[in-house]
Design a protein around this motif. Structure first.
Motif, short mmCIF file in Angstrom:
data_model
loop_
_atom_site.label_atom_id
_atom_site.label_comp_id
_atom_site.label_asym_id
_atom_site.label_seq_id
_atom_site.Cartn_x
_atom_site.Cartn_y
_atom_site.Cartn_z
N SER A 158 -2.39 5.43 7.21
CA SER A 158 -2.04 4.03 6.99
C SER A 158 -0.82 3.65 7.82
O SER A 158 -0.69 2.53 8.28
CB SER A 158 -1.81 3.76 5.50
OG SER A 158 -0.52 4.11 5.13
N THR A 179 -2.89 -0.85 4.86
CA THR A 179 -3.02 0.08 3.75
C THR A 179 -4.36 -0.10 3.06
O THR A 179 -4.76 0.74 2.28
CB THR A 179 -1.92 -0.18 2.70
OG1 THR A 179 -2.09 -1.49 2.18
CG2 THR A 179 -0.54 -0.05 3.34
N THR A 236 -4.88 -1.88 0.74
CA THR A 236 -4.53 -1.89 -0.68
C THR A 236 -3.90 -3.23 -1.04
O THR A 236 -3.12 -3.78 -0.27
CB THR A 236 -3.55 -0.75 -1.00
OG1 THR A 236 -4.14 0.49 -0.61
CG2 THR A 236 -3.22 -0.70 -2.49
N TYR A 259 -11.28 -2.44 -0.52
CA TYR A 259 -9.85 -2.52 -0.86
C TYR A 259 -9.59 -1.85 -2.21
O TYR A 259 -10.40 -1.96 -3.14
CB TYR A 259 -9.38 -3.97 -0.95
CG TYR A 259 -9.09 -4.58 0.40
CD1 TYR A 259 -7.80 -4.59 0.91
CD2 TYR A 259 -10.12 -5.12 1.16
CE1 TYR A 259 -7.54 -5.14 2.15
CE2 TYR A 259 -9.86 -5.67 2.42
CZ TYR A 259 -8.57 -5.67 2.91
OH TYR A 259 -8.31 -6.21 4.13
N ASN A 260 -8.48 -1.17 -2.30
CA ASN A 260 -8.02 -0.63 -3.57
C ASN A 260 -6.93 -1.52 -4.12
O ASN A 260 -6.34 -2.30 -3.39
CB ASN A 260 -7.49 0.78 -3.37
CG ASN A 260 -8.62 1.74 -3.07
OD1 ASN A 260 -9.34 2.16 -3.96
ND2 ASN A 260 -8.81 2.03 -1.80
N ILE A 288 -3.30 -1.67 -6.45
CA ILE A 288 -2.19 -1.02 -7.16
C ILE A 288 -1.69 -2.05 -8.15
O ILE A 288 -1.43 -3.20 -7.78
CB ILE A 288 -1.03 -0.68 -6.21
CG1 ILE A 288 -1.47 0.33 -5.17
CG2 ILE A 288 0.14 -0.11 -7.01
CD1 ILE A 288 -0.32 0.81 -4.29
N VAL A 343 1.31 -2.03 0.43
CA VAL A 343 0.19 -2.96 0.28
C VAL A 343 0.12 -3.96 1.45
O VAL A 343 1.10 -4.15 2.17
CB VAL A 343 0.29 -3.77 -1.04
CG1 VAL A 343 0.34 -2.84 -2.25
CG2 VAL A 343 1.50 -4.68 -1.04
N ILE A 378 0.21 3.89 -10.00
CA ILE A 378 -0.92 3.19 -9.40
C ILE A 378 -2.06 3.35 -10.40
O ILE A 378 -2.36 4.46 -10.83
CB ILE A 378 -1.36 3.84 -8.08
CG1 ILE A 378 -0.25 3.78 -7.06
CG2 ILE A 378 -2.61 3.16 -7.56
CD1 ILE A 378 -0.68 4.26 -5.69
N CYS A 428 -6.03 2.95 -11.43
CA CYS A 428 -7.41 2.69 -11.04
C CYS A 428 -8.27 2.69 -12.30
O CYS A 428 -7.94 3.33 -13.28
CB CYS A 428 -7.92 3.76 -10.07
SG CYS A 428 -7.20 3.60 -8.45
N SER A 438 -11.94 7.34 -7.13
CA SER A 438 -10.54 6.95 -7.31
C SER A 438 -9.64 8.16 -7.13
O SER A 438 -8.58 8.09 -6.52
CB SER A 438 -10.32 6.39 -8.72
OG SER A 438 -11.13 5.28 -8.93
N SER A 466 -1.40 9.53 -1.69
CA SER A 466 -0.81 8.35 -2.34
C SER A 466 0.01 8.69 -3.58
O SER A 466 0.87 7.92 -3.98
CB SER A 466 -1.89 7.35 -2.74
OG SER A 466 -2.52 6.83 -1.61
#
Lengths: 334, 334
Positions: free
Chosen positions: A53, A59, A61, A90-91, A93, A116, B93, B95, B107, B115
């Motif tokens: 990243s 990221t 994210t 996309y994840n 947080i 992010v 974080i 998920c 995840s 991360s």
């Protein structure tokens, strides 16, 4: 977990050679590429995500800041954001501001430092009360877009997703008036929030449009015993023939309090709540509810942010999406 | 946001010099260190967090995987984790596995790639049904510790925080028996979960210890209308004089259904639920509840993980903490 360094050592080549080989660089001979890849596979080597990243400066994210995880509506919005974001790879947080301005600022700063690509958030109660928006503007100036939902700051030029709070309660109150209800009360435990104020205004407008009617409002504070307050309010005002509740629990409690006072629901008193299907199921008769479509709100917010991250919209082209509520009629209203 | 590169350019030195100067390296002359720091301050330079974490190989971040954000208990545990972690400077974080094994694995893999420093999680329903644990073991073998809470995998050697589900329901049922209740029913909508099974076993044990009593159980599936099921169950079994509910909504609905059937609570029928204070407030009379102390569960889980991350415990020294429930007596039981 095996590292590039370990692979390089075992193969007796430089780290840079291993890295280039794994990325199919033309600088590296075919035979070396083959050897590196074989060993990497053998050891189940995975490139370090943080390093990746950093290199790509993306990221993939999204930072989500919500004021209160114990609020069912916010939890559902979060669910909607997560599901929509996942579709685009996309994840998310998630940080919780716990209704505190400082915590909101802190989370924002923490995530803005490279974790992010942008933010989706709903304002903390304290932020709304103090009307502070500098931290949002600063973050956006750093190149990190923000999408606000539900509790938004009108002074910040960014994409927003909101609910038609004013119309929702206005329409609900009008509905009750159309059914000949004369003494419609409003109960709210969210007076401190922008959405709570909008809902009360919707109620007031509908009431004041009727001649000879005047608003009858119960406001519940956090420290109050909500059950006792609502029971006492209905007992002291036996003329009430309908209740509009601004939050998720007040409608449920109003029905149960009315029944406990010997009233028939909806014959003697109609009740409309601002809550979910699960809440509606808790009472006999089931509660007629104003539904907010929380998951849709979340999906819309994610969509707005991702469009912006993928540069599909002009920077100055700022949108506000209103996700309309709907009234789901159950047996607590005639 | 200004970068190292921009600082280096403006000062006409190398990026490496800027970086070393900011870290007070002895390689760099005093005068240069001063110049670099002044400019960095002028531009409000902040080190890129991703780059920092790469260098230190520590993210100071905990990955939390929860099966369902709409579950109030899990949301409260999350709140507890977040608050405790913050005390030690850790971020979380979150998920959501959405009860799916694949999503849980995904995840985990995503976060394990640099991360986070470790995990706190509760198993997805599918993971429990298929009894799959390989992904947990693999992650731990990579050097990332895991703490499980509530829904745990007994085959994985890791720290755990659980609730005394079996004893909680056993004790609640015993309490009702001591008050001369003869026909105690059990209602559950979480039969598929390990904790649901434990709770049912607690009920069965208490019932079977009494001569001449036999279990009377209602299981509600996800697709069922829980209100209709519970109402029908109480109507079909008019002899029931007490209900123990295994989940948060069934107790509330049982009280309201009983009242609707013309029964007096608790005179004719006592009800104990497995839920929070907020749920207890929804009914008249208020629901007697088994409280899980969700925030404490979260705080314990965070504490266990942080101790491990800070190498305060031996690797083989695996702990299971049982956070005891307590019964909060309200007016729905005699």
């Amino acid at each position: 977990m095996v590292t590039l360094k370990q692979l390089a050592k075992e193969l007796n080549v430089s780290i840079s050679t291993v890295s280039k080989a794994l990325n199919n660089s033309e600088e590296i001979g075919e035979e070396t590429v083959r050897r590196v890849k074989e060993l990497a596979e053998l050891y189940n080597y995975k490139p370090n995500k943080v390093a990746l990243s950093l290199k790509q400066n993306k990221t993939k994210t999204i930072g989500v800041i919500i004021p209160d995880i114990l609020n069912h509506f916010l939890a559902k919005v979060l669910f909607g954001i997560e599901r929509e974001a996942a579709k685009y790879g996309y994840n998310i947080i998630t940080c919780i501001s716990n209704e505190s301005l400082d915590k909101e600022k802190e989370s924002m700063q923490f995530l803005a430092n490279g974790s992010v690509d942008g933010f989706i958030l709903s304002l903390a109660e304290e932020t709304q009360m103090k009307n502070e928006v500098e931290h949002f503007k600063k973050t956006m100036a750093q190149g990190l877009p923000i999408v606000m939902f539900d509790r938004v700051a009108h002074d910040v030029m960014c994409d927003k997703v909101i609910v038609d709070d004013f119309e929702a309660i206005y329409n609900a109150t009008k509905n009750l008036q159309a059914k000949k209800r004369k003494n419609i009360a409003f109960i709210s435990s969210i007076d401190g929030l922008s959405v709570g104020k909008l809902r009360e205004r919707g109620y007031n407008k509908a009431i004041l449009e009727q001649q000879a009617a005047k608003p009858l409002v119960l406001k519940i504070k956090k420290k109050d015993d909500n059950q006792k307050k609502i029971y006492g309010f209905l007992k002291k005002n036996p003329g009430i023939d309908a209740v509009v509740a601004a939050d998720s629990s007040s409608g449920v409690i109003a029905i149960n309090a009315a029944i406990n006072l010997g009233l028939k629901v909806p014959k003697d008193i109609s009740v409309i709540g601002f809550s979910s299907k699960a809440d509606s199921n808790l009472t006999f008769p089931r509660l007629t509810t104003i539904r907010q479509h929380a998951k849709e709100i979340g999906a819309n917010a994610a969509q707005l942010l991702i469009n912006r991250l993928q540069s599909k919209v002009l920077e100055e082209d700022v949108k506000t999406i209103i996700v309309k509520t709907s009234i789901v009629k159950c047996k607590s209203t005639v």
